[in-house]
Write an enzyme that holds these catalytic residues in place. Sequence first.
Site, short mmCIF file in Angstrom:
data_model
loop_
_atom_site.label_atom_id
_atom_site.label_comp_id
_atom_site.label_asym_id
_atom_site.label_seq_id
_atom_site.Cartn_x
_atom_site.Cartn_y
_atom_site.Cartn_z
CE1 TYR A 157 20.53 4.22 -49.05
CE2 TYR A 157 19.03 4.71 -50.83
CZ TYR A 157 19.51 3.83 -49.87
OH TYR A 157 18.96 2.58 -49.75
CE LYS A 164 17.47 -0.31 -50.65
NZ LYS A 164 17.42 -1.77 -50.36
P1 NAD Z 1 22.51 -5.47 -42.69
O1 NAD Z 1 23.92 -5.10 -42.97
O2 NAD Z 1 22.19 -6.04 -41.38
O3 NAD Z 1 21.95 -6.40 -43.83
C1 NAD Z 1 22.39 -6.32 -45.17
C2 NAD Z 1 22.50 -7.75 -45.63
O4 NAD Z 1 22.84 -7.79 -47.02
C3 NAD Z 1 23.59 -8.54 -44.87
O5 NAD Z 1 23.02 -9.67 -44.30
C4 NAD Z 1 24.57 -8.91 -45.98
O6 NAD Z 1 25.15 -10.17 -45.75
C5 NAD Z 1 23.65 -8.92 -47.16
N1 NAD Z 1 24.36 -8.88 -48.45
C6 NAD Z 1 25.09 -7.85 -48.98
N2 NAD Z 1 25.61 -8.24 -50.16
C7 NAD Z 1 25.21 -9.52 -50.37
C8 NAD Z 1 25.46 -10.48 -51.40
N3 NAD Z 1 26.22 -10.21 -52.46
N4 NAD Z 1 24.88 -11.70 -51.27
C9 NAD Z 1 24.11 -12.01 -50.20
N5 NAD Z 1 23.85 -11.16 -49.21
C10 NAD Z 1 24.41 -9.92 -49.29
O7 NAD Z 1 21.68 -4.10 -42.95
P2 NAD Z 1 20.11 -3.82 -43.00
O8 NAD Z 1 19.99 -2.37 -42.74
O9 NAD Z 1 19.37 -4.80 -42.18
O10 NAD Z 1 19.77 -4.04 -44.55
C11 NAD Z 1 18.75 -4.89 -45.01
C12 NAD Z 1 17.95 -4.21 -46.11
O11 NAD Z 1 17.21 -3.13 -45.55
C13 NAD Z 1 18.77 -3.61 -47.24
O12 NAD Z 1 18.12 -3.82 -48.46
C14 NAD Z 1 18.77 -2.15 -46.92
O13 NAD Z 1 18.95 -1.37 -48.07
C15 NAD Z 1 17.36 -2.01 -46.38
N6 NAD Z 1 17.08 -0.80 -45.59
C16 NAD Z 1 17.90 -0.44 -44.56
C17 NAD Z 1 17.61 0.71 -43.82
C18 NAD Z 1 18.52 1.16 -42.70
O14 NAD Z 1 18.50 2.35 -42.36
N7 NAD Z 1 19.29 0.29 -42.08
C19 NAD Z 1 16.48 1.48 -44.13
C20 NAD Z 1 15.65 1.06 -45.18
C21 NAD Z 1 15.97 -0.08 -45.91
O1 0WE Z 2 20.07 0.94 -47.81
C1 0WE Z 2 20.74 1.34 -46.88
C2 0WE Z 2 22.18 0.90 -46.71
C3 0WE Z 2 22.77 0.53 -48.02
C4 0WE Z 2 24.24 0.25 -48.09
C5 0WE Z 2 25.16 0.47 -47.08
C6 0WE Z 2 26.49 0.16 -47.28
C7 0WE Z 2 27.55 0.42 -46.25
C8 0WE Z 2 28.77 -0.45 -46.44
C9 0WE Z 2 24.68 -0.24 -49.29
N1 0WE Z 2 25.97 -0.52 -49.51
C10 0WE Z 2 26.86 -0.34 -48.54
N2 0WE Z 2 28.18 -0.62 -48.82
C11 0WE Z 2 29.14 -0.63 -47.87
O2 0WE Z 2 30.33 -0.85 -48.19
N3 0WE Z 2 20.18 2.21 -45.98
C12 0WE Z 2 18.82 2.68 -46.23
C13 0WE Z 2 20.89 2.77 -44.82
C14 0WE Z 2 21.50 4.05 -45.26
O3 0WE Z 2 22.66 4.06 -45.93
C15 0WE Z 2 22.94 5.38 -46.24
C16 0WE Z 2 21.93 6.20 -45.75
C17 0WE Z 2 20.98 5.34 -45.12
C18 0WE Z 2 19.72 5.76 -44.48
C19 0WE Z 2 24.00 5.92 -46.95
C20 0WE Z 2 24.08 7.29 -47.12
C21 0WE Z 2 23.06 8.11 -46.64
C22 0WE Z 2 21.98 7.58 -45.95
#
Ligand code: NAD
Ligand code: 0WE
Length: 263
Positions: A157, A164
């Site tokens: 991460y 974060k």
């Molecule tokens: P997702 O890929 O569906 O959403 C990520 C969004 O970020 C996308 O809609 C993308 O278009 C947008 N984005 C990225 N760069 C951008 C930019 N420069 N301008 C505008 N939009 C931009 O993935 P998700 O998991 O739904 O992520 C949403 C949030 O939830 C993120 O902040 C992520 O860190 C957080 N989150 C995700 C998880 C997980 O496990 N998936 C867990 C906890 C928190």
């Molecule tokens: O916040 C996230 C995802 C964040 C994320 C994911 C990507 C993948 C594609 C940010 N930047 C990028 N850039 C890319 O090019 N999560 C909480 C989901 C997540 O991501 C991980 C996790 C978990 C959980 C990455 C490594 C280890 C655990």
Amino acid sequence: MGFLSGKKILIVGVASKLSIASGIAEACYREGAELAFTYQNEKLKSRVEGFAENWGSKITLPCDVADDAQIESVFSDLSQQWDGLDGIVHAVGFAPSHELDGNYVDVTTREGFKIAHDISSYSFVALAKGGREMMQGRHGALLTLTYLGSERTMPNYNVMGLAKASLEANVRYMARSLGPEGTRVNGVSAGPIRTLAASGIKSFRRMLDYNEKQTPLRHNTTIDEVGDASAFLLSNLARGITGEILYVDGGFNTTAMGDLNDE
Ligand code: NAD
Ligand code: 0WE
């Protein structure tokens, strides 16, 4: 009547039906909110327009959060259609993919650090600045999405954990700053969910399997669970809550050791 009826909410971060932002949109729609959406780029435009229609919305606006001019346009366009704004959902996070694969000290770069913090943390206060005028006097709420990797280390991460941590401090400082004008600011810390942002992350499947077995509720977090808690935080039911990070992770964050019988 839903607990968000009459509320106007802008949702930033829908990319697919699996997006956490989609789970939040679904819950807010069910509770009676009027919704508007942004999309990151032209590639996502028609897809987000389609989703918006399903949630009764005709308002979709382009917004790359790296660009101040686009953020400004979002709110000038939105104010042509809405007389005010009650909520903003920030569900955006990004770091260059090479930052999220390998030993933290080896793979972290100045440029990757800058991008991760800009897109994942600064953009939240940037949206707050942009929406501030429209939110005046409405007792509205801002909401962001965070992850436990901000306070505990996690394999791969890496710099996202720092971004974060910054985002969560941003929640507290924004809450302090906007509280006197009645606007609340909170975060939801979600457990790991398979979304686009999780695809391409090495061993994500194994992380989900581990999480499911080690978490008190014994199941992985869903976007519906995150959506319901988020709708609550955006609503007047949460009128006494600001500067808070609410865990929607099945209780994972409360454990120091999981189940030894089920590794
Ligand atoms: P997702 O890929 O569906 O959403 C990520 C969004 O970020 C996308 O809609 C993308 O278009 C947008 N984005 C990225 N760069 C951008 C930019 N420069 N301008 C505008 N939009 C931009 O993935 P998700 O998991 O739904 O992520 C949403 C949030 O939830 C993120 O902040 C992520 O860190 C957080 N989150 C995700 C998880 C997980 O496990 N998936 C867990 C906890 C928190
Ligand atoms: O916040 C996230 C995802 C964040 C994320 C994911 C990507 C993948 C594609 C940010 N930047 C990028 N850039 C890319 O090019 N999560 C909480 C989901 C997540 O991501 C991980 C996790 C978990 C959980 C990455 C490594 C280890 C655990």
